[in-house]
Design a protein around this motif. Structure first.
Motif, PDB file in Angstrom:
ATOM      1  N   ALA A 216       0.836  -1.200   0.000  1.00 35.95           N
ATOM      2  CA  ALA A 216       0.000   0.000   0.000  1.00 35.95           C
ATOM      3  C   ALA A 216       0.873   1.252   0.000  1.00 35.95           C
ATOM      4  N   TYR A 217       0.561   2.202  -0.899  1.00 32.49           N
ATOM      5  CA  TYR A 217       1.334   3.429  -1.055  1.00 32.49           C
ATOM      6  C   TYR A 217       0.439   4.645  -0.845  1.00 32.49           C
ATOM      7  N   ASN A 218       1.034   5.729  -0.327  1.00 41.28           N
ATOM      8  CA  ASN A 218       0.285   6.973  -0.186  1.00 41.28           C
ATOM      9  C   ASN A 218       0.389   7.790  -1.472  1.00 41.28           C
ATOM     10  N   SER A 219      -0.167   9.008  -1.470  1.00 41.30           N
ATOM     11  CA  SER A 219      -0.213   9.833  -2.685  1.00 41.30           C
ATOM     12  C   SER A 219       1.163  10.286  -3.150  1.00 41.30           C
ATOM     13  N   GLU A 220       2.161  10.215  -2.265  1.00 38.42           N
ATOM     14  CA  GLU A 220       3.522  10.595  -2.641  1.00 38.42           C
ATOM     15  C   GLU A 220       4.344   9.394  -3.107  1.00 38.42           C
ATOM     16  N   GLY A 221       3.697   8.235  -3.195  1.00 41.72           N
ATOM     17  CA  GLY A 221       4.389   7.032  -3.640  1.00 41.72           C
ATOM     18  C   GLY A 221       5.191   6.337  -2.564  1.00 41.72           C
ATOM     19  N   LYS A 222       5.013   6.737  -1.315  1.00 41.79           N
ATOM     20  CA  LYS A 222       5.751   6.127  -0.204  1.00 41.79           C
ATOM     21  C   LYS A 222       5.020   4.879   0.274  1.00 41.79           C
TER      22      LYS A 222
END
Length: 245
Positions: A216-222
Motif C-alpha cells: 500500500a502506497y500513499n499519494s507521494e508514492g511512499k
C-alpha cells in the motif's frame, strides 16, 4: 509546466529506481493531469542523470501501481484516478472472503507483535528505513472450529504503533488511519505448501496455501504498509472482490 527535477541521492540505501519512482509520482500528482504524456525514457535519463535501466524499472513500478499506462509506439501517459474504488484485500475482514462459511464460526487472535530479524533487507529498502527496529510486524491468526485456516501479517512503520501492548480495537484504529492515506496498491499471489516450521507453529499438516501480498502506497508514492495473507484453500473457499462507492 514542469518543475525542476530533484537530484537523486546515490548514498541512500533505497535503490535509485525507487527514488526515481517517488520523484516521478510527485510530478504526476503536482504537475500532470490524467492522460498527459510523460517525457520519454531518454529525456528522463538526461533529466535525472540515471541509466535507462533505472528509468525502465521506475516506469514499470509506476505502471504496476496504476499511476501510468503505456501505448506501444506512443509513450507513457498519466492514468486517470479511480475515485471511490477499494480493493477488498485491504478491509482486513477475513471472514467476508470465506464463501459459504458462517462468519461467527471464524475466530481471530493476535499471534505476535515483533520487529528485528523477521524484517528482510529488501523490506528495509522498500520502506526506506535504516534499521529493522523501525518496522513493526504484527500477526493476526484465523481459526475455524479451533483449527488454523489463515493468517494476516502486517508490516508498518513502528511510529504508528503506540506500544508493545496492543488489543484488537487499537489495532483496528491504526489500520483505519493508514487506510485513509492509501492512494494505490500493488498485489502479488503465490501458491505453495506450508513449511515444516509453519505447520508446527500453526498446529496443522503441511497443506497447500495461497499467499497474497499487498503493498500500500500513499499519494507521494511512499510505501506505508505491507500486508501478507496466507490462506489454507483446502479448508475454506476463498474469494476476493472489488466494490465501488
Amino acid at each position: 509546466m514542469q518543475t525542476e527535477a530533484p537530484m537523486l541521492d546515490t548514498h541512500e540505501k533505497r535503490p535509485l529506481y525507487l527514488q526515481l519512482t517517488d520523484a516521478l509520482l510527485k510530478q504526476i500528482v503536482d504537475v500532470y493531469q490524467a492522460d498527459d504524456k510523460l517525457p520519454t525514457e531518454m529525456e528522463l535519463c538526461d533529466e535525472y542523470a540515471v541509466s535507462r535501466t533505472t528509468v525502465r524499472l521506475a516506469m514499470s513500478e509506476l505502471e504496476r501501481r496504476g499511476n501510468i499506462y503505456r501505448i506501444q509506439g506512443k509513450g507513457s501517459f498519466v492514468a486517470p484516478k479511480r475515485v471511490g474504488e477499494l480493493n477488498s484485500l485491504l478491509d482486513f475482514d477475513f471472514a467476508s472472503h470465506c464463501d459459504g462459511v458462517d462468519p461467527d464460526t471464524i475466530t481471530k487472535h493476535f499471534g505476535g507483535l515483533t520487529s528485528g530479524r523477521s524484517i528482510s533487507v529488501m523490506m528495509l529498502q522498500q520502506f526506506g528505513c535504516q534499521s529493522r527496529d523501525e518496522i513493526q510486524r504484527l500477526e493476526l491468526i484465523y481459526e475455524l472450529e479451533g483449527s488454523f485456516i489463515g493468517a494476516d501479517t502486517f508490516f508498518i512503520s513502528k511510529s504508528h504503533v503506540p506500544s508493545n501492548q496492543l488489543d484488537f480495537q487499537s489495532f483496528s484504529r491504526i489500520m483505519d488511519d493508514l487506510s485513509k492515506s492509501i492512494q494505490s496498491v500493488r498485489e502479488s499471489y503465490r501458491a505453495r505448501q506450508l513449511s515444516d516450521s509453519e505447520a508446527s507453529n500453526y498446529g496443522v499438516a503441511k497443506l497447500p496455501v495461497l499467499d497474497l501480498a499487498h503493498y500500500a502506497y500513499n499519494s507521494e508514492g511512499k510505501l506505508i504498509a505491507i500486508v501478507c495473507r496466507t490462506v489454507i484453500t483446502g479448508r475454506i473457499p476463498y474469494q476476493n472482490y472489488v466494490f465501488k462507492s
